[in-house]
Design an enzyme around this catalytic site. Sequence first.
Site, PDB file in Angstrom:
ATOM      1  N   ALA A   1       4.121   7.094  -1.449  1.00 27.55           N
ATOM      2  CA  ALA A   1       5.399   7.519  -2.006  1.00 27.55           C
ATOM      3  C   ALA A   1       5.018   8.301  -3.365  1.00 27.55           C
ATOM      4  O   ALA A   1       5.595   9.353  -3.584  1.00 27.55           O
ATOM      5  CB  ALA A   1       6.378   6.162  -2.342  1.00 27.55           C
TER       6      ALA A   1
ATOM      7  N   SER B   1       1.013  -1.237  -0.080  1.00 28.05           N
ATOM      8  CA  SER B   1       0.038   0.045  -0.010  1.00 28.05           C
ATOM      9  C   SER B   1       0.859   1.371  -0.076  1.00 28.05           C
ATOM     10  O   SER B   1       0.213   2.365  -0.357  1.00 28.05           O
ATOM     11  CB  SER B   1      -1.125  -0.046   1.256  1.00 28.05           C
ATOM     12  OG  SER B   1      -0.125   0.084   2.514  1.00 28.05           O
ATOM     13  N   LYS B   2       2.049   1.086   0.395  1.00 25.83           N
ATOM     14  CA  LYS B   2       3.018   2.409   0.484  1.00 25.83           C
ATOM     15  C   LYS B   2       3.050   2.877  -0.780  1.00 25.83           C
ATOM     16  O   LYS B   2       3.873   3.962  -0.860  1.00 25.83           O
ATOM     17  CB  LYS B   2       4.247   2.019   1.290  1.00 25.83           C
ATOM     18  CG  LYS B   2       4.046   1.580   2.848  1.00 25.83           C
ATOM     19  CD  LYS B   2       3.470   2.737   3.583  1.00 25.83           C
ATOM     20  CE  LYS B   2       3.250   2.229   5.083  1.00 25.83           C
ATOM     21  NZ  LYS B   2       2.970   3.149   5.879  1.00 25.83           N
ATOM     22  N   ASP B   3       3.124   2.084  -1.917  1.00 21.61           N
ATOM     23  CA  ASP B   3       3.067   2.795  -3.252  1.00 21.61           C
ATOM     24  C   ASP B   3       2.431   4.182  -3.587  1.00 21.61           C
ATOM     25  O   ASP B   3       2.770   5.014  -3.978  1.00 21.61           O
ATOM     26  CB  ASP B   3       3.034   1.941  -4.348  1.00 21.61           C
ATOM     27  CG  ASP B   3       3.706   0.690  -4.460  1.00 21.61           C
ATOM     28  OD1 ASP B   3       4.901   0.625  -4.100  1.00 21.61           O
ATOM     29  OD2 ASP B   3       3.582  -0.141  -5.594  1.00 21.61           O
TER      30      ASP B   3
END
Length: 346
Positions: free
Chosen positions: A52, A47-49
């Site tokens: 970022a 999910s951090k895409d």
Amino acid sequence: MGQKNQVFDSVLELVGNTPLVRLRNVTAPFKGQYYAKVEAFNPGHSSKDRIALHIIEQAEKQGILKPGDTIIETTSGNTGFSIAMVSIIKGYECILAVSSKSSPDKIDMLKAMGAKVYVCPAHVSADDPRSYYQVAKRLHEEVNGSVYINQYFNELNIDAHYASTGPEIWEQTEGKITHLVACSGTGGTISGTARFLKEQNPNVKVIGVDAYGSVIKKFHETKEFDENEIYPYRIEGLGKNLIPSATDFDVIDTFVKVTDQESAHTAREISRSEGLFVGYTSGAAMQAIKQLNDEGVFGENDVVVVVFPDHGSRYMSKVYSDKWMGEQGFFDTVNKEEAQIVEYIQ
């Protein structure tokens, strides 16, 4: 070339629009319908895409980031991988301060993506000069032309999920979602998603998942930061020893705490029963659902969405290693048969 032809200019066009997958086996005894938001389908496998790409593009629009600059961040691994991935495509240098609690797999992945990695001791206070928070701040001061993302205290962390994850879940469930269950680390995923969902329907119940050894649940209930709550635990990317401003506590109804051991076994159970190879925090989120079900929280007509934040490949030396599980004492008399599946033919 565009998305219509399924040909993309770069991996960044693949961020978001992850599938919602119905859970059938791990939830078989429970009342209600259960769906997993499988964030491993992002190109960076977490999910951090979303944060970022969103934070970096906002910094570009504001003129904070310029060609050739260096991006610095604190990470338990996933955000770092996503930032390194975006940095490659956009031409930035990437320096990451990583907790020593991060699996060796994650650290090797960061290096493979061209990031310079500083591994910092996990079990020190947030204001200790060796903590990954303080190391990132120091590097930001020392490196000319650097930008510190600071996901724990960046409102854009929330905005990324408000703009993407929340609307996706609402559309995928056709507005029928009754409960959102998500782990809370920085708090960006649960806060942004919940903020959007509650604007559509204030009755949606938002349940945060916290770890034993973290201060988040008690702070939510009492607004008191209690250092006595803090002790070492093994789950990565979940809970905190500080209060991130990227957590909007007002949109979270309640928190559930889960143990390291049960979360590890539940991650393995999801992989075996659903064919979804998920990470440690996904096991924690599913474990919370099990505990809530035992308490009779869910009814026959409920539609429960659980966020599975990342992919199991990042935990091969931890949760999916029989050796590591044994060293933690996680194979007790009930579960130790999990470690006896491989047979070697002489």
